[in-house]
Design an enzyme around this catalytic site. Structure first.
Site, PDB file in Angstrom:
ATOM      1  N   THR A  14      14.802  -2.654  -2.297  1.00 46.58           N
ATOM      2  CA  THR A  14      14.167  -1.821  -3.314  1.00 46.58           C
ATOM      3  C   THR A  14      12.948  -1.099  -2.773  1.00 46.58           C
ATOM      4  O   THR A  14      12.173  -0.546  -3.531  1.00 46.58           O
ATOM      5  CB  THR A  14      13.740  -2.676  -4.518  1.00 46.58           C
ATOM      6  OG1 THR A  14      12.898  -3.734  -4.031  1.00 46.58           O
ATOM      7  CG2 THR A  14      14.940  -3.266  -5.215  1.00 46.58           C
ATOM      8  N   SER A 265       1.020  -6.610  -3.512  1.00 46.75           N
ATOM      9  CA  SER A 265       2.262  -5.993  -3.951  1.00 46.75           C
ATOM     10  C   SER A 265       2.590  -4.765  -3.116  1.00 46.75           C
ATOM     11  O   SER A 265       1.756  -4.244  -2.388  1.00 46.75           O
ATOM     12  CB  SER A 265       2.158  -5.597  -5.417  1.00 46.75           C
ATOM     13  OG  SER A 265       1.397  -4.420  -5.528  1.00 46.75           O
ATOM     14  N   LYS A 266       3.809  -4.346  -3.249  1.00 46.06           N
ATOM     15  CA  LYS A 266       4.262  -3.175  -2.508  1.00 46.06           C
ATOM     16  C   LYS A 266       3.411  -1.963  -2.848  1.00 46.06           C
ATOM     17  O   LYS A 266       3.160  -1.108  -2.027  1.00 46.06           O
ATOM     18  CB  LYS A 266       5.716  -2.879  -2.863  1.00 46.06           C
ATOM     19  CG  LYS A 266       6.670  -3.931  -2.350  1.00 46.06           C
ATOM     20  CD  LYS A 266       8.095  -3.559  -2.660  1.00 46.06           C
ATOM     21  CE  LYS A 266       9.039  -4.594  -2.055  1.00 46.06           C
ATOM     22  NZ  LYS A 266      10.441  -4.262  -2.258  1.00 46.06           N
ATOM     23  N   ARG A 267       3.003  -1.917  -4.077  1.00 45.44           N
ATOM     24  CA  ARG A 267       2.248  -0.754  -4.520  1.00 45.44           C
ATOM     25  C   ARG A 267       0.857  -0.665  -3.900  1.00 45.44           C
ATOM     26  O   ARG A 267       0.211   0.351  -3.998  1.00 45.44           O
ATOM     27  CB  ARG A 267       2.144  -0.739  -6.052  1.00 45.44           C
ATOM     28  CG  ARG A 267       3.429  -0.319  -6.731  1.00 45.44           C
ATOM     29  CD  ARG A 267       3.359  -0.534  -8.230  1.00 45.44           C
ATOM     30  NE  ARG A 267       3.184  -1.924  -8.588  1.00 45.44           N
ATOM     31  CZ  ARG A 267       4.173  -2.836  -8.574  1.00 45.44           C
ATOM     32  NH1 ARG A 267       5.374  -2.481  -8.229  1.00 45.44           N
ATOM     33  NH2 ARG A 267       3.942  -4.078  -8.909  1.00 45.44           N
ATOM     34  N   ASP A 268       0.409  -1.755  -3.292  1.00 48.30           N
ATOM     35  CA  ASP A 268      -0.926  -1.718  -2.708  1.00 48.30           C
ATOM     36  C   ASP A 268      -1.035  -0.738  -1.551  1.00 48.30           C
ATOM     37  O   ASP A 268      -2.094  -0.199  -1.289  1.00 48.30           O
ATOM     38  CB  ASP A 268      -1.353  -3.118  -2.253  1.00 48.30           C
ATOM     39  CG  ASP A 268      -1.666  -4.001  -3.448  1.00 48.30           C
ATOM     40  OD1 ASP A 268      -2.268  -3.483  -4.396  1.00 48.30           O
ATOM     41  OD2 ASP A 268      -1.294  -5.175  -3.443  1.00 48.30           O
TER      42      ASP A 268
END
Length: 513
Positions: A14, A265-268
């Site tokens: 993902t 998180s990935k969003r970081d």
RNA sequence: GGCCCGUUCGUCUAUCGGUUAGGACAAAAGAUUUUCAUUCUUUAAAGAGGGGUUCGACUCCCCUACGGGCUACCA
């Protein structure tokens, strides 16, 4: 009953794999090798809506870069349990879901998204936990409430349905986590999870349990975010009658954001000032780039080492470990229970240690590629590049810094450190520089010893002390105030170049003062 | 909100009932280095709070606080 140890890393494609995931993969790898077992890579791509092109290749490339090689699975050569991509295993999950229905351990549910929403609204309004469970299932449209004829009619009609697990009521589910010890949950708190989706794909829970069973997984080592669904998985093993081969569970502590709150998180992305991904990545939809450890100048061995120490330690004072050494030292009971914050400073230190251990030959390619970028790769010999590496190695923490610390070996300085010029330049300097040049001209052999002797001679003649001139000399030759031993630098760049730089300083600097 | 997991220096951690609570990173000071970096020496820095259990608790139990995770036809 001793089974061959088999563990798996099972990411979803993902997006780019973040370092928390890398650490999970690493611990699985270490555990497998420690016990002479197998480590497999399985791709859990059951959510087609979240599929990201390139993510799977990214995961494989990342693991390969780090040396975390799988013994079977996607990207590492299929083994006896192929396919290892769940989307390609789609057909087999339905049979397992049907088996559960036949046993009365699962049921069809026909509720629409709107109906589920209404149910949740209604329960919330009356201050009850909004979940599809032993109580609410009786009020919904499923094979428990609908007549057999109606259910069959709907199925034949091709109505959308999901298969839900029929959770036993008020049951205490206990299991012994390898890291946390005994953990217990009451099924009252759980809900009738969807096992099989209306699009014909299994959910994580079903696919995971079925595949772990079929692939003979003995230990499930995964992140703590899975702990709450572990009891469901235990119940599933029971429902299938696989309890005797149920894997042991080990839920790893999470990697936290350095600034305190929440898991990494990935969003970081790059927001934190350090990479959270192993490799550079560009989101195929938004084009948003994220930087990776590799491109930031980290060495794979260092990343492995520092990640291993986030949540585990050997119990000794040793901190530097190669991958084989980690395999030797690793054990699940030395994994800590609490989340770890990523420490950039420590990461840098780890990398520095590994950069220093690098041979000049191993470091050279990083400098060479910088030279290619600067268009200078034709102008310097391999031997010269190697010597620069040797001189500069201990100054850098990251491989990509090598150019910043060594460019003056290849390009004469265009600017000079102003503070040093301001402090050290005086009227007596030009005469000294002229003498230096004259002395250097006479040298047949231009080594750091002869350079130093010629330098000392000129100083004495001009009655200038070393402490008043050496740093200025450094700035004249390199442009900057710090660096490796100066006479070695001069010897390396050679007589002509050194003299040329002195001449350049002689003409340029006085006008700037 | 509910459930679950966790809580030792700023950070990663050692300690598995009896220690001056140890190490590493970062910080500070000093020495070495003509510079920077290195290296070396030193300093400062911690058991969330409250109850128990015990001769003795950082360690075991309970409560509270705080942190985190989960609570989807996502994994």
């Amino acid at each position: 009953m001793d089974r061959r140890v088999r563990v798996r890393f099972a990411p979803s494609p993902t997006g780019p794999l973040h370092i928390g995931g890398v650490r999970t993969a690493l611990y699985n790898y270490l555990f497998a090798h420690k016990h002479g077992g197998d480590f497999l890579l399985r791709i859990e791509d059951t959510d087609q809506t979240r599929f990201v092109p390139g993510a799977e290749a990214y995961i494989i490339e990342s693991l390969k870069w780090l040396g975390i090689e799988a013994s079977e699975g996607i990207g590492f050569g299929d083994g006896p349990h192929a396919p290892y991509r769940q989307s390609e295993r789609k057909a087999m999950y339905k049979d397992f879901a049907m088996q559960l229905i036949a046993n009365g351990q699962a049921y069809y549910a026909f509720d629409t998204a709107e109906e589920l929403e209404q149910m949740r609204e209604r329960l919330k309004a009356s201050n009850v936990d909004a979940k599809y469970d032993a109580i609410t299932r009786g009020t919904m449209k499923n094979s428990l409430t609908l007549s057999e004829d109606e259910v069959n009619r709907r199925l034949e009609n091709g109505d959308a349905y999901v298969v839900r697990f029929k959770l036993p009521r008020k049951e205490e589910v206990k299991f012994e986590d390898e890291i946390r010890g005994w953990v217990s949950f009451n099924t009252n708190q759980l809900d009738d999870k969807v096992l099989y989706k209306s699009d014909g794909m299994p959910t994580y829970h079903l696919a995971n349990v079925v595949d772990d069973y079929l692939m003979q997984i003995t230990h499930v080592i995964r992140g703590e975010e899975w702990l709450p669904s572990a009891p469901l998985h235990v119940l599933l093993y029971r429902a299938f009658g696989w309890e005797n081969v149920m894997p042991k569970f080990a839920h790893l502590p999470l990697l936290l954001k350095p600034e305190g709150n929440g898991k990494l998180s990935k969003r970081d992305g790059d927001r934190l000032g350090f990479p959270v991904f192993p490799l550079n990545w560009q989101d195929p939809f938004t084009q948003e780039p994220s930087s990776g450890y590799r491109e930031a100048g980290y060495l794979p061995e260092a990343v492995v080492n520092l990640l291993a120490f986030l949540g585990w330690n050997p119990g000794t004072q040793q901190e530097l470990f190669t991958l084989p050494e980690l395999v030797q030292a690793f054990s699940l009971d030395r994994v800590s229970k609490s989340g770890a914050k990523f420490d950039q400073n420590k990461a840098k230190w780890f990398n520095q240690q590994y950069v220093r251990k690098l041979s000049d030959e191993a470091l050279a390619p990083f400098l060479s590629s910088a030279l290619v970028n600067a268009g200078l790769n034709q102008d310097f010999s391999d031997d010269f590049v190697l010597k620069v590496c040797s001189l500069v190695k201990e100054k850098i923490s990251f491989t990509k810094e090598i150019w910043d610390y060594s460019n003056y070996f290849f390009i004469a300085p265009k600017t000079y450190d102003e503070q040093v010029i301001k402090k050290k330049w005086s009227d007596k300097i030009p005469a000294l520089l002229l003498d230096l040049i004259a002395n250097f001209e006479q040298l047949d052999s231009f080594t750091h010893e002869t350079v130093e002797a010629a330098y000392l001679q000129a100083l004495a003649k001009n009655e200038i002390l070393g402490k008043d001139f050496l740093q200025l000399f450094r700035v004249i030759v390199t442009g900057v105030a710090g660096g490796p031993p100066l006479f070695e630098i001069a010897a390396l760049i050679g007589k002509q170049e050194t003299i040329s730089r002195l001449n350049h300083a002689l003409t340029q600097i006085p006008s700037k003062i």
